[in-house]
Write a protein that holds these residues in place. Structure first.
Motif, PDB file in Angstrom:
ATOM      1  N   TYR A 138       0.800  -1.230   0.000  1.00 37.94           N
ATOM      2  CA  TYR A 138       0.000   0.000   0.000  1.00 37.94           C
ATOM      3  C   TYR A 138       0.831   1.278   0.000  1.00 37.94           C
ATOM      4  N   ILE A 139       2.096   1.205   0.390  1.00 35.49           N
ATOM      5  CA  ILE A 139       2.967   2.379   0.357  1.00 35.49           C
ATOM      6  C   ILE A 139       4.263   1.976  -0.337  1.00 35.49           C
ATOM      7  N   ASN A 140       5.030   2.990  -0.790  1.00 35.10           N
ATOM      8  CA  ASN A 140       6.264   2.626  -1.479  1.00 35.10           C
ATOM      9  C   ASN A 140       7.392   2.352  -0.481  1.00 35.10           C
ATOM     10  N   PHE A 141       8.466   1.800  -0.977  1.00 37.74           N
ATOM     11  CA  PHE A 141       9.549   1.316  -0.127  1.00 37.74           C
ATOM     12  C   PHE A 141      10.206   2.418   0.707  1.00 37.74           C
ATOM     13  N   PRO A 142      10.559   3.589   0.138  1.00 31.20           N
ATOM     14  CA  PRO A 142      11.188   4.632   0.960  1.00 31.20           C
ATOM     15  C   PRO A 142      10.320   5.068   2.138  1.00 31.20           C
ATOM     16  N   THR A 143       9.004   5.137   1.926  1.00 25.67           N
ATOM     17  CA  THR A 143       8.119   5.534   3.027  1.00 25.67           C
ATOM     18  C   THR A 143       8.173   4.515   4.150  1.00 25.67           C
ATOM     19  N   SER A 179       8.563  13.889  13.781  1.00 29.18           N
ATOM     20  CA  SER A 179       7.131  13.805  13.470  1.00 29.18           C
ATOM     21  C   SER A 179       6.796  14.623  12.228  1.00 29.18           C
ATOM     22  N   LEU A 180       7.358  15.831  12.143  1.00 32.98           N
ATOM     23  CA  LEU A 180       7.117  16.673  10.971  1.00 32.98           C
ATOM     24  C   LEU A 180       7.674  16.015   9.714  1.00 32.98           C
ATOM     25  N   GLY A 181       8.845  15.392   9.836  1.00 35.29           N
ATOM     26  CA  GLY A 181       9.424  14.692   8.689  1.00 35.29           C
ATOM     27  C   GLY A 181       8.545  13.550   8.218  1.00 35.29           C
ATOM     28  N   LEU A 182       7.945  12.818   9.160  1.00 33.55           N
ATOM     29  CA  LEU A 182       7.030  11.728   8.796  1.00 33.55           C
ATOM     30  C   LEU A 182       5.813  12.267   8.058  1.00 33.55           C
ATOM     31  N   VAL A 183       5.288  13.387   8.527  1.00 31.99           N
ATOM     32  CA  VAL A 183       4.118  13.996   7.875  1.00 31.99           C
ATOM     33  C   VAL A 183       4.461  14.401   6.439  1.00 31.99           C
ATOM     34  N   LEU A 184       5.635  15.018   6.254  1.00 33.36           N
ATOM     35  CA  LEU A 184       6.048  15.453   4.908  1.00 33.36           C
ATOM     36  C   LEU A 184       6.254  14.253   3.988  1.00 33.36           C
ATOM     37  N   ASP A 189       4.125  10.849  -0.506  1.00 29.55           N
ATOM     38  CA  ASP A 189       3.616   9.565  -0.994  1.00 29.55           C
ATOM     39  C   ASP A 189       2.162   9.694  -1.448  1.00 29.55           C
ATOM     40  N   TRP A 190       1.388  10.431  -0.675  1.00 25.22           N
ATOM     41  CA  TRP A 190      -0.027  10.636  -0.997  1.00 25.22           C
ATOM     42  C   TRP A 190      -0.180  11.311  -2.366  1.00 25.22           C
ATOM     43  N   GLN A 191       0.717  12.265  -2.638  1.00 26.41           N
ATOM     44  CA  GLN A 191       0.622  13.055  -3.878  1.00 26.41           C
ATOM     45  C   GLN A 191       1.050  12.272  -5.107  1.00 26.41           C
ATOM     46  N   VAL A 192       2.147  11.519  -5.004  1.00 22.66           N
ATOM     47  CA  VAL A 192       2.775  10.998  -6.222  1.00 22.66           C
ATOM     48  C   VAL A 192       2.689   9.485  -6.387  1.00 22.66           C
ATOM     49  N   ALA A 193       2.402   8.728  -5.310  1.00 25.91           N
ATOM     50  CA  ALA A 193       2.403   7.261  -5.428  1.00 25.91           C
ATOM     51  C   ALA A 193       1.012   6.769  -5.810  1.00 25.91           C
ATOM     52  N   PRO A 194       0.859   6.142  -6.984  1.00 26.50           N
ATOM     53  CA  PRO A 194      -0.465   5.691  -7.417  1.00 26.50           C
ATOM     54  C   PRO A 194      -1.040   4.576  -6.544  1.00 26.50           C
TER      55      PRO A 194
END
Length: 398
Positions: A138-143, A179-184, A189-194
């Motif tokens: 459901y999410i990409n590897f870097p995330t 925490s801020l880094g996790l949000v960013l 991921d939300w924007q660019v990962a299909p």
């Protein structure tokens, strides 16, 4: 006829002679192997400290890099939707390697901890391993890598609520940065990962919570006299049994086997992937034992950064500068937090006693270093009072 009779009569002697020769050859090969290992060890120890560190650091980068790239390569194979099986393979590899090391290298026998001590460890390890790899659907590897690095936050939350612990201002600031880094990173991921789905973040967050509980539960067993290999083997063997049952019920185990029969490349990936994590962790722990926690933290942070960069270079995916900003905040915050804790420990050394002996606080309590690698976790790091080596446990992040 006389010749034939002589051959039959002398047959047992020939057989015994042949067996003696075979045993002699086997002993010679074993001795040569031990001599070679001894020579290589002597040669390595004879190198300068900086050369040794360079070799070990390169080993950490190489083995962890291969493991992480294989994980993403497996998930990138069209039709492979069995993310949970990556955790199963890691548990399998650690179980086999710890069994071999325990029985044939260290010659350990028996068990100190009761079997009733392992259900909690098994549950934590299952949650950590299964959910972290299931999240890759459901999410990409870097995330996943970034979120798996962040045990700092749940650890601080649990300590604040249950133990009423108050942290320093620096630690709170660094926690906010992480925490801020996790949000960013999640926003990118939300924007660019299909394939992005919020449930992936929930899965990887649950795995981090399991990781935060696991070492504390293990520490009780170490304090009661259990060895590193005992805890490692029994935790993983019970987890392997449980995961075998659950993956059989879900169909993932049979599905992966059927799918692997259609791809020789996947079989090769799986074979290497199953065992390379154990090698990577072993090399990393050599860095810890020889050069200390600061060097290990720097190497660990560097390899995580390398993992993120290689992921984007070798497995092209949509890019956002939010990834860069989020990754910098997370890895930078974690690095500074680790260095801050080590600096505080140095300042907590007890003053010299009347008898002239100084008592280092660190000598009487285990040092801790989290080495996340998607299922392998090392903790506690070292018990100087009894010579136990670091814990090798299945709970890896990349």
């Amino acid at each position: 006829q006389q010749f034939a009779i002589a051959q039959v009569q002398e047959g047992p002697q020939y057989l015994l002679s042949s067996l003696r020769v075979q045993n002699s050859v086997a002993i010679d090969i074993h001795a040569m192997k031990n001599d070679m290992i001894h020579r290589l060890t002597e040669y390595f120890e004879g190198l300068s400290s900086s050369v040794q560190f360079s070799i070990l650091a390169c080993g950490v980068f190489f083995f962890f890099g291969v493991h992480n790239l294989l994980q993403e390569a497996i998930m990138s194979i069209p039709g492979f939707n069995f993310g949970v099986m990556l955790g199963f393979l890691e548990v399998l590899g650690v179980t086999i390697c710890s069994f071999i090391e325990r029985n044939f290298v260290m010659k350990e026998t028996g068990r100190v901890a009761p079997l009733s001590a392992y259900p909690l460890l098994t549950g934590c390890l299952m949650v950590s391993s299964s959910f972290s790899n299931l999240a890759l659907n459901y999410i990409n590897f870097p995330t996943k890598v970034v979120f798996r690095s962040c045990k700092l936050i749940p650890t601080m939350v649990v300590a604040s609520i249950l133990h009423k612990k108050v942290f320093s201002t620096v630690e709170y600031i660094l926690a906010v940065c992480v925490s801020l880094g996790l949000v960013l990173f999640a926003a990118a991921d939300w924007q660019v990962a299909p394939s992005f789905h919020p449930i992936g973040l929930a899965f990887v967050s649950l795995s981090v919570c399991g990781d935060a509980i696991l070492p504390n539960a293990q520490e009780k067993l170490f304090q009661n006299g259990s060895s590193r290999l005992e805890v490692t083997f029994y935790t993983n063997i019970f987890t392997l049994v449980a995961m075998t049952i659950t993956t059989l019920i879900s169909g993932d185990l049979i599905g992966m086997i059927v799918f692997a029969r259609t791809s020789r490349l996947l079989c090769m990936y799986i074979g290497i992937y199953t065992f390379i994590a154990y090698v990577a962790i072993s090399v990393h722990m050599t860095v810890v034992k020889k050069y200390g926690g600061v060097a290990a933290v720097l190497v660990a942070t560097g390899r995580k950064g390398m993992t993120l960069i290689l992921s984007f270079l070798l497995f092209p995916k949509a890019f956002s500068w939010l990834y860069v900003a989020g990754g910098t905040l997370v890895l930078g915050g974690l690095l500074l937090n680790s260095l801050w804790k080590m600096e505080k420990k140095k300042g907590n050394v007890d003053p010299p006693q009347v008898d002239g002996h100084s008592h280092n606080h660190e000598h009487h309590s285990p040092r801790h270093l989290d080495i996340e690698h998607s299922g392998l976790e090392q903790r506690p790091l070292l018990h100087p009072e009894n010579g136990r080596s670091p814990n090798l446990n299945h709970s890896h992040d990349q």
